[in-house]
Design an enzyme around this catalytic site. Sequence first.
Site, PDB file in Angstrom:
ATOM      1  N   ASP A 112      -4.876  -8.351  -3.455  1.00  0.00           N
ATOM      2  CA  ASP A 112      -5.318  -8.048  -2.093  1.00  0.00           C
ATOM      3  C   ASP A 112      -6.529  -8.878  -1.404  1.00  0.00           C
ATOM      4  OD1 ASP A 112      -5.608  -7.177   0.616  1.00  0.00           O
ATOM      5  OD2 ASP A 112      -5.313  -5.094  -0.096  1.00  0.00           O
ATOM      6  N   HIS A 163       0.794  -1.331   0.113  1.00  0.00           N
ATOM      7  CA  HIS A 163      -0.058  -0.046  -0.012  1.00  0.00           C
ATOM      8  C   HIS A 163       0.976   1.221   0.001  1.00  0.00           C
ATOM      9  CE1 HIS A 163      -3.237  -2.709   0.708  1.00  0.00           C
ATOM     10  NE2 HIS A 163      -2.955  -3.089   1.621  1.00  0.00           N
TER      11      HIS A 163
HETATM   12  C1  NGQ Z   1      -5.629  -7.420   6.445  1.00  0.00           C
HETATM   13  N1  NGQ Z   1      -6.067  -6.012   4.524  1.00  0.00           N
HETATM   14  O1  NGQ Z   1      -4.421  -7.734   6.805  1.00  0.00           O
HETATM   15  O2  NGQ Z   1      -6.274  -8.323   5.842  1.00  0.00           O
HETATM   16  C2  NGQ Z   1      -5.649  -6.080   5.975  1.00  0.00           C
HETATM   17  C3  NGQ Z   1      -6.621  -5.462   6.870  1.00  0.00           C
HETATM   18  C4  NGQ Z   1      -5.534  -4.440   8.961  1.00  0.00           C
HETATM   19  C5  NGQ Z   1      -5.912  -4.781   3.873  1.00  0.00           C
HETATM   20  N2  NGQ Z   1      -5.300  -3.865   4.369  1.00  0.00           N
HETATM   21  C6  NGQ Z   1      -6.260  -5.363   8.275  1.00  0.00           C
HETATM   22  N3  NGQ Z   1      -6.542  -4.689   2.571  1.00  0.00           N
HETATM   23  O3  NGQ Z   1      -4.624  -3.754   8.424  1.00  0.00           O
HETATM   24  O4  NGQ Z   1      -5.514  -4.507  10.119  1.00  0.00           O
HETATM   25 ZN    ZN Z   2      -3.135  -6.846   2.959  1.00  0.00          ZN
END
Ligand code: NGQ
Ligand code: ZN
Length: 418
Positions: free
Chosen positions: A290, A239
């Site tokens: 993702d 990101h």
């Molecule tokens: C994740 N996903 O770990 O699946 C993350 C979100 C977080 C994305 N950022 C959860 N797309 O960052 O705590």
């Molecule tokens: Zn992620």
Amino acid sequence: MSNPDSTAGLATAVEGGWRVPGIANLHSHAFQRAMAGLAERQTHPEDSFWTWREIMYRFAARMDPDSTYAVATQLYAEMLEAGYTTVCEFHYVHHQPDGTPYADRAAMSKALIAAARDTGIRMTLLPVLYMTGGFDGRALSARQQRFGHGVGDFLRLLEDLHPLQDAQVRIGCAFHSLRAVPESAMREVLAALPADAPIHIHIAEQVGEVQDSLAVRNARPVEWLLREFAVDRRWTLVHATHLTQEETRGIASRGATVAICPTTEANLGDGLFPLRDYLQAGGRWGIGSDSHVSVSPVEELRWLEYGQRLVTRHRNIAVTTHSPSVGETLLGGVLDSASDATGFQSVREDAVLLDAAAPVLAGATVDDVVDRWLFAGNRPLVKQVRVAGRTVVSEGRHADGEAIARRYGETLRRLLRD
Ligand code: NGQ
Ligand code: ZN
């Protein structure tokens, strides 16, 4: 129209189509494919990334090794059909829902590896270290228990997984985020890692994360990471949405890769990566699907460019003086970072054949075929895919697509009922 000034492109005319390089998918949470389209209803007047995350945790809680295998095989077959030939699986659902390890602590990792082997996609498995619930070091919440490890147990998991590496599977390492891993733990793990293991980390995805970092560490996440660690080509920053000019140039000068995930970042309301500034600084980048609301490199690359066009009100942003084609520049960027970010030297051998008979490729030349593929419509053009010498997609379909889809359907209906 052919352009006599253009350098040799990435597409080659071969019998029956256009050969283009396979695409590395630098960021995947396979289980999230099972919830694609199921978080698009309001749950709160201020719905955000953080309320989405609660829904995501509820899905994570339902997964076990069998359902993980069923969902991942469907996902990886779809990736191959779309032209992704390598997946970096950022894997943190390690234990049983209450946090107790499985009898085989690598059971969930092995389900993902089996899915990669059975579908034929290359995989860089990135077991994720996840220890705290925020920058302040708070304990994991009940739903996060199954993600957590101490450093010793995490290193043992990596050790268990290392013998499984071969020409198709590599084991790297990930830190979930600066929110989830204390500095001392990062140092301990890095000291123990093989020198060639790729390292991935989520960073600066949300404004709230940047604010917490400033409050606790008096530095922005990327600023802090670049100051405290020898970030280099082994690192992939996932990101890296919220950057100052200095941070943007800092990442570029280290040679690290940024994994940009345009469809998920749009879906979650993250913000827009400063691609133009980053390209000007010579930064390296790749794409990831993702959360898998979309499984299409065409859509990721197209939106990477379109996001910039919408905010700058200009056209043809991802170009250089040597590469005036947006499609070629985008595909070239993906290819340039693929070996470092995935840890595979051989990714360049993997190839995708585009269907020369598709109407949008009528009269195509080496100079415009990639632009046409990425910008001229939504009909999938992938006809055949070869990974590590094996043909895994023919006539646009994965060899085991029907059986995989049947098992996925049964698994999903069961998951959604329970
Ligand atoms: C994740 N996903 O770990 O699946 C993350 C979100 C977080 C994305 N950022 C959860 N797309 O960052 O705590
Ligand atoms: Zn992620």
